[in-house]
Design a protein around this motif. Structure first.
Motif, PDB file in Angstrom:
ATOM      1  N   GLU A  12      22.566  -7.900  40.048  1.00  0.00           N
ATOM      2  CA  GLU A  12      23.010  -8.353  41.358  1.00  0.00           C
ATOM      3  C   GLU A  12      24.243  -7.587  41.803  1.00  0.00           C
ATOM      4  O   GLU A  12      24.966  -7.083  40.939  1.00  0.00           O
ATOM      5  CB  GLU A  12      23.279  -9.860  41.346  1.00  0.00           C
ATOM      6  N   PRO A  13      24.539  -7.487  43.075  1.00  0.00           N
ATOM      7  CA  PRO A  13      23.634  -7.734  44.198  1.00  0.00           C
ATOM      8  C   PRO A  13      22.730  -6.517  44.400  1.00  0.00           C
ATOM      9  O   PRO A  13      23.193  -5.382  44.385  1.00  0.00           O
ATOM     10  CB  PRO A  13      24.582  -7.920  45.372  1.00  0.00           C
ATOM     11  N   VAL A  14      21.467  -6.755  44.542  1.00  0.00           N
ATOM     12  CA  VAL A  14      20.482  -5.695  44.775  1.00  0.00           C
ATOM     13  C   VAL A  14      19.646  -6.039  46.000  1.00  0.00           C
ATOM     14  O   VAL A  14      19.540  -7.202  46.381  1.00  0.00           O
ATOM     15  CB  VAL A  14      19.540  -5.511  43.551  1.00  0.00           C
ATOM     16  N   GLU A  15      19.072  -5.005  46.616  1.00  0.00           N
ATOM     17  CA  GLU A  15      18.139  -5.247  47.720  1.00  0.00           C
ATOM     18  C   GLU A  15      16.875  -5.834  47.117  1.00  0.00           C
ATOM     19  O   GLU A  15      16.372  -5.344  46.116  1.00  0.00           O
ATOM     20  CB  GLU A  15      17.826  -3.952  48.454  1.00  0.00           C
ATOM     21  N   LEU A  16      16.376  -6.897  47.730  1.00  0.00           N
ATOM     22  CA  LEU A  16      15.228  -7.615  47.181  1.00  0.00           C
ATOM     23  C   LEU A  16      13.950  -7.343  47.959  1.00  0.00           C
ATOM     24  O   LEU A  16      13.977  -7.185  49.184  1.00  0.00           O
ATOM     25  CB  LEU A  16      15.506  -9.120  47.175  1.00  0.00           C
ATOM     26  N   THR A  17      12.850  -7.287  47.238  1.00  0.00           N
ATOM     27  CA  THR A  17      11.522  -7.179  47.821  1.00  0.00           C
ATOM     28  C   THR A  17      10.721  -8.386  47.345  1.00  0.00           C
ATOM     29  O   THR A  17      11.046  -8.981  46.319  1.00  0.00           O
ATOM     30  CB  THR A  17      10.804  -5.882  47.394  1.00  0.00           C
ATOM     31  N   VAL A  18       9.683  -8.735  48.068  1.00  0.00           N
ATOM     32  CA  VAL A  18       8.850  -9.888  47.698  1.00  0.00           C
ATOM     33  C   VAL A  18       7.651  -9.382  46.892  1.00  0.00           C
ATOM     34  O   VAL A  18       6.887  -8.548  47.367  1.00  0.00           O
ATOM     35  CB  VAL A  18       8.376 -10.662  48.941  1.00  0.00           C
ATOM     36  N   HIS A  19       7.515  -9.900  45.679  1.00  0.00           N
ATOM     37  CA  HIS A  19       6.390  -9.543  44.807  1.00  0.00           C
ATOM     38  C   HIS A  19       5.474 -10.754  44.690  1.00  0.00           C
ATOM     39  O   HIS A  19       5.930 -11.840  44.324  1.00  0.00           O
ATOM     40  CB  HIS A  19       6.910  -9.147  43.420  1.00  0.00           C
ATOM     41  N   LEU A  36      12.259  -9.447  43.759  1.00  0.00           N
ATOM     42  CA  LEU A  36      12.540  -8.398  42.779  1.00  0.00           C
ATOM     43  C   LEU A  36      13.274  -7.231  43.423  1.00  0.00           C
ATOM     44  O   LEU A  36      13.061  -6.937  44.607  1.00  0.00           O
ATOM     45  CB  LEU A  36      11.239  -7.863  42.181  1.00  0.00           C
ATOM     46  N   CYS A  37      14.094  -6.553  42.608  1.00  0.00           N
ATOM     47  CA  CYS A  37      14.729  -5.329  43.091  1.00  0.00           C
ATOM     48  C   CYS A  37      13.652  -4.251  43.199  1.00  0.00           C
ATOM     49  O   CYS A  37      12.565  -4.365  42.615  1.00  0.00           O
ATOM     50  CB  CYS A  37      15.871  -4.896  42.173  1.00  0.00           C
ATOM     51  N   ILE A  38      13.945  -3.214  43.931  1.00  0.00           N
ATOM     52  CA  ILE A  38      12.970  -2.150  44.174  1.00  0.00           C
ATOM     53  C   ILE A  38      12.508  -1.495  42.867  1.00  0.00           C
ATOM     54  O   ILE A  38      11.300  -1.327  42.666  1.00  0.00           O
ATOM     55  CB  ILE A  38      13.539  -1.123  45.176  1.00  0.00           C
ATOM     56  N   PRO A  39      13.429  -1.123  41.935  1.00  0.00           N
ATOM     57  CA  PRO A  39      12.956  -0.500  40.693  1.00  0.00           C
ATOM     58  C   PRO A  39      12.021  -1.398  39.880  1.00  0.00           C
ATOM     59  O   PRO A  39      11.000  -0.920  39.361  1.00  0.00           O
ATOM     60  CB  PRO A  39      14.234  -0.200  39.912  1.00  0.00           C
ATOM     61  N   CYS A  40      12.321  -2.676  39.763  1.00  0.00           N
ATOM     62  CA  CYS A  40      11.441  -3.583  39.005  1.00  0.00           C
ATOM     63  C   CYS A  40      10.083  -3.694  39.671  1.00  0.00           C
ATOM     64  O   CYS A  40       9.048  -3.633  39.008  1.00  0.00           O
ATOM     65  CB  CYS A  40      12.078  -4.975  38.881  1.00  0.00           C
ATOM     66  N   HIS A  41      10.075  -3.842  40.987  1.00  0.00           N
ATOM     67  CA  HIS A  41       8.816  -3.992  41.725  1.00  0.00           C
ATOM     68  C   HIS A  41       7.953  -2.745  41.555  1.00  0.00           C
ATOM     69  O   HIS A  41       6.753  -2.833  41.256  1.00  0.00           O
ATOM     70  CB  HIS A  41       9.121  -4.260  43.197  1.00  0.00           C
ATOM     71  N   LEU A  76      17.290  -0.805  32.453  1.00  0.00           N
ATOM     72  CA  LEU A  76      17.699  -1.035  33.838  1.00  0.00           C
ATOM     73  C   LEU A  76      18.894  -1.967  33.932  1.00  0.00           C
ATOM     74  O   LEU A  76      19.774  -1.768  34.772  1.00  0.00           O
ATOM     75  CB  LEU A  76      16.524  -1.589  34.660  1.00  0.00           C
ATOM     76  N   ARG A  77      18.968  -2.972  33.065  1.00  0.00           N
ATOM     77  CA  ARG A  77      20.089  -3.922  33.106  1.00  0.00           C
ATOM     78  C   ARG A  77      21.432  -3.229  32.888  1.00  0.00           C
ATOM     79  O   ARG A  77      22.464  -3.742  33.303  1.00  0.00           O
ATOM     80  CB  ARG A  77      19.903  -5.015  32.058  1.00  0.00           C
ATOM     81  N   LYS A  78      21.427  -2.067  32.259  1.00  0.00           N
ATOM     82  CA  LYS A  78      22.668  -1.318  31.997  1.00  0.00           C
ATOM     83  C   LYS A  78      23.060  -0.430  33.180  1.00  0.00           C
ATOM     84  O   LYS A  78      24.135   0.149  33.182  1.00  0.00           O
ATOM     85  CB  LYS A  78      22.501  -0.447  30.749  1.00  0.00           C
ATOM     86  N   GLN A  79      22.170  -0.305  34.164  1.00  0.00           N
ATOM     87  CA  GLN A  79      22.415   0.563  35.314  1.00  0.00           C
ATOM     88  C   GLN A  79      23.132  -0.201  36.428  1.00  0.00           C
ATOM     89  O   GLN A  79      22.948  -1.401  36.582  1.00  0.00           O
ATOM     90  CB  GLN A  79      21.088   1.116  35.854  1.00  0.00           C
ATOM     91  N   PRO A  80      23.961   0.500  37.218  1.00  0.00           N
ATOM     92  CA  PRO A  80      24.603  -0.149  38.366  1.00  0.00           C
ATOM     93  C   PRO A  80      23.556  -0.686  39.337  1.00  0.00           C
ATOM     94  O   PRO A  80      22.448  -0.143  39.433  1.00  0.00           O
ATOM     95  CB  PRO A  80      25.410   0.984  39.019  1.00  0.00           C
ATOM     96  N   ALA A  81      23.902  -1.738  40.036  1.00  0.00           N
ATOM     97  CA  ALA A  81      22.971  -2.367  40.981  1.00  0.00           C
ATOM     98  C   ALA A  81      22.507  -1.396  42.054  1.00  0.00           C
ATOM     99  O   ALA A  81      21.420  -1.543  42.603  1.00  0.00           O
ATOM    100  CB  ALA A  81      23.601  -3.597  41.612  1.00  0.00           C
TER     101      ALA A  81
END
Length: 97
Positions: A12-19, A36-41, A76-81
């Motif tokens: 957080e805070p990340v741009e969210l998409t609907v999955h 979900l954030c864009i990379p996860c989606h 990914l959790r180690k990367q900046p938002a």
């Protein structure tokens, strides 16, 4: 786009998409969704077909436990938002064309 916490990686805070947990193409248009954030989606759709998502990974918990996704989430959790990594489709899905 809305900002908040990704339900999968919890950054957080990340741009969210609907999955759609059950893809619309598999009849999930009116079923549960996740933010979900864009990379996860993108990673989810690069790793699994819609039918696999509908039958095997229809919840956040099941996605978090998916062997192919665990390694990605840990990284990914180690990367900046603000990080939007380059994504590659899995070789398994590339061959299905």
């Amino acid at each position: 786009m809305e900002k908040g916490t990704c339900e999968l990686c919890r950054r957080e805070p990340v741009e969210l998409t609907v999955h759609h947990l059950i893809p619309k193409e598999e009849g999930g248009r009116f079923f549960e969704t996740a933010n979900l954030c864009i990379p996860c989606h993108k990673q989810i759709h690069f790793l699994y077909t819609n039918s696999e998502l509908a039958s095997l990974y229809d919840s956040i918990e099941k996605l978090r436990d998916a062997p192919e996704l665990k390694k990605f989430l840990k990284w990914l959790r180690k990367q900046p938002a603000s990080t939007l990594p380059r994504m590659k489709k899995s070789n398994r899905l590339k061959r299905r064309r």
